[in-house]
Design a protein around this motif. Structure first.
Motif, PDB file in Angstrom:
ATOM      1  N   VAL A   1      70.960  34.589  46.377  1.00 25.87           N
ATOM      2  CA  VAL A   1      69.514  34.374  46.339  1.00 25.87           C
ATOM      3  C   VAL A   1      69.204  32.966  45.849  1.00 25.87           C
ATOM      4  CG1 VAL A   1      67.399  35.082  45.142  1.00 25.87           C
ATOM      5  CG2 VAL A   1      68.885  36.797  46.167  1.00 25.87           C
TER       6      VAL A   1
ATOM      7  N   GLU B   1      74.755  33.113  52.741  1.00 25.61           N
ATOM      8  CA  GLU B   1      75.278  34.178  53.601  1.00 25.61           C
ATOM      9  C   GLU B   1      76.656  34.640  53.145  1.00 25.61           C
ATOM     10  OE1 GLU B   1      75.183  32.496  57.494  1.00 25.61           O
ATOM     11  OE2 GLU B   1      73.032  32.863  57.756  1.00 25.61           O
TER      12      GLU B   1
ATOM     13  N   THR C   1      66.031  39.769  58.178  1.00 26.66           N
ATOM     14  CA  THR C   1      67.497  39.863  58.125  1.00 26.66           C
ATOM     15  C   THR C   1      68.027  40.386  56.798  1.00 26.66           C
ATOM     16  OG1 THR C   1      67.633  37.536  57.468  1.00 26.66           O
ATOM     17  CG2 THR C   1      67.840  38.033  59.820  1.00 26.66           C
ATOM     18  N   LEU C   2      67.305  40.161  55.717  1.00 31.23           N
ATOM     19  CA  LEU C   2      67.779  40.578  54.401  1.00 31.23           C
ATOM     20  C   LEU C   2      67.321  41.988  54.078  1.00 31.23           C
ATOM     21  CD1 LEU C   2      67.029  37.359  52.311  1.00 31.23           C
ATOM     22  CD2 LEU C   2      69.220  38.063  53.241  1.00 31.23           C
ATOM     23  N   SER C   3      68.055  42.619  53.182  1.00 31.95           N
ATOM     24  CA  SER C   3      67.617  43.929  52.696  1.00 31.95           C
ATOM     25  C   SER C   3      66.364  43.733  51.844  1.00 31.95           C
ATOM     26  CB  SER C   3      68.722  44.595  51.884  1.00 31.95           C
ATOM     27  OG  SER C   3      68.902  43.910  50.661  1.00 31.95           O
TER      28      SER C   3
ATOM     29  N   LEU D   1      64.062  35.521  57.094  1.00 23.08           N
ATOM     30  CA  LEU D   1      64.825  36.121  56.000  1.00 23.08           C
ATOM     31  C   LEU D   1      64.348  37.539  55.706  1.00 23.08           C
ATOM     32  CD1 LEU D   1      65.169  33.094  53.546  1.00 23.08           C
ATOM     33  CD2 LEU D   1      66.953  34.118  54.960  1.00 23.08           C
TER      34      LEU D   1
ATOM     35  N   LEU E   1      74.830  38.928  44.784  1.00 21.68           N
ATOM     36  CA  LEU E   1      73.435  38.812  45.217  1.00 21.68           C
ATOM     37  C   LEU E   1      72.672  37.708  44.496  1.00 21.68           C
ATOM     38  CD1 LEU E   1      72.494  42.586  45.538  1.00 21.68           C
ATOM     39  CD2 LEU E   1      73.359  41.036  47.279  1.00 21.68           C
TER      40      LEU E   1
ATOM     41  N   LEU F   1      69.786  30.631  48.769  1.00 21.51           N
ATOM     42  CA  LEU F   1      68.740  30.800  49.770  1.00 21.51           C
ATOM     43  C   LEU F   1      67.412  30.220  49.275  1.00 21.51           C
ATOM     44  CD1 LEU F   1      69.565  34.379  51.064  1.00 21.51           C
ATOM     45  CD2 LEU F   1      69.945  32.213  52.240  1.00 21.51           C
TER      46      LEU F   1
ATOM     47  N   VAL G   1      67.035  42.384  48.244  1.00 17.33           N
ATOM     48  CA  VAL G   1      67.432  40.975  48.188  1.00 17.33           C
ATOM     49  C   VAL G   1      66.228  40.093  48.488  1.00 17.33           C
ATOM     50  CG1 VAL G   1      68.923  39.224  49.216  1.00 17.33           C
ATOM     51  CG2 VAL G   1      69.817  41.499  48.789  1.00 17.33           C
ATOM     52  N   PHE G   2      65.403  40.514  49.434  1.00 15.48           N
ATOM     53  CA  PHE G   2      64.215  39.728  49.762  1.00 15.48           C
ATOM     54  C   PHE G   2      63.245  39.683  48.584  1.00 15.48           C
ATOM     55  CE2 PHE G   2      60.071  39.008  51.792  1.00 15.48           C
ATOM     56  CZ  PHE G   2      60.346  37.802  52.404  1.00 15.48           C
TER      57      PHE G   2
ATOM     58  N   LEU H   1      76.344  36.693  50.037  1.00 13.52           N
ATOM     59  CA  LEU H   1      75.797  38.020  50.344  1.00 13.52           C
ATOM     60  C   LEU H   1      76.880  38.951  50.853  1.00 13.52           C
ATOM     61  CD1 LEU H   1      72.332  37.347  52.012  1.00 13.52           C
ATOM     62  CD2 LEU H   1      72.782  38.591  49.907  1.00 13.52           C
TER      63      LEU H   1
END
Length: 153
Positions: free
Chosen positions: A94, A82, A117-119, A114, A90, A97, A122-123, A85
Motif C-alpha cells: 500500500v 504488485e 483490481t485490489l481487494s 486500483l 499488504l 502504491l 487493501v483499497f 501484494l
C-alpha cells in the motif's frame, strides 16, 4: 655495532609508546563506560541509527520537472506494490502504491483502476494512506486529496 644499538633502542622506544597508548585507551574506555549517562546515550545513539536506517528505506522522490524520472519512479512503485501484494505484505504494498498515486498525472483514473483490481480491504488501506502522503511537501496530491470514499466506490 652502533647500528645494532640504535635499532634496539628504537624498538624499546616503540614498545614503550605502544604500552602508553594502550594504557591511555584502557583508561578512557573505563572512564567512558563508568559514566552515569553512558547507557542512556548508547540507547539514544542506537535509536537514532535505527530511525535513520528506517528513513533510508523510504524511496526518494524523483524531480517532478523531469517526466522520464517521474514515469520511471511511477512504474517502479507500481511494480513493487504488485510484487509485495503477491507476497502478502499488504502495508508495504500500500505504501508503494500510495507513492505511485502521488506522482501520477491522473490520480483519479489510477484510483478507479486500483479499486477494480485490489481487494476492498487493501483499497481502504490505500485510501487511508493517501492523506498522510499529502502532508509531504514534495508530493503532488492536489486532485487526489479531494477524493472521498463515496466518489470512488
Amino acid at each position: 655495532m652502533v647500528l645494532g644499538m640504535v635499532s634496539r633502542g628504537g624498538a624499546i622506544a616503540a614498545g614503550l609508546c605502544g604500552a602508553v597508548f594502550l594504557a591511555y585507551c584502557f583508561y578512557f574506555d573505563r572512564k567512558r563506560r563508568n559514566a552515569p549517562d553512558f547507557k542512556s546515550k548508547l540507547r539514544q545513539r542506537r535509536k537514532r541509527m535505527q530511525q535513520n536506517q528506517e528513513l533510508s528505506n523510504v524511496p526518494k522522490l524523483p524531480d517532478m520537472k523531469d517526466p522520464e524520472a517521474v514515469q520511471k519512479f511511477f512504474l517502479e512503485e507500481v511494480q513493487l506494490g504488485e510484487e509485495l501484494l503477491t507476497q502478502g505484505e499488504l502495508e508495504q504494498a500500500v505504501q508503494h502504491l500510495t507513492n505511485a498515486v502521488a506522482v501520477c498525472n491522473k490520480p483519479l483514473q489510477l484510483m478507479q483502476v486500483l479499486q477494480q483490481t485490489l481487494s476492498p480491504t487493501v483499497f481502504q488501506m490505500l485510501l487511508q494512506n493517501l492523506p498522510m502522503t499529502g502532508s509531504q511537501p514534495t508530493l503532488r496530491m492536489t486532485s487526489s486529496q479531494n477524493l472521498a470514499e463515496d466518489d470512488v466506490e
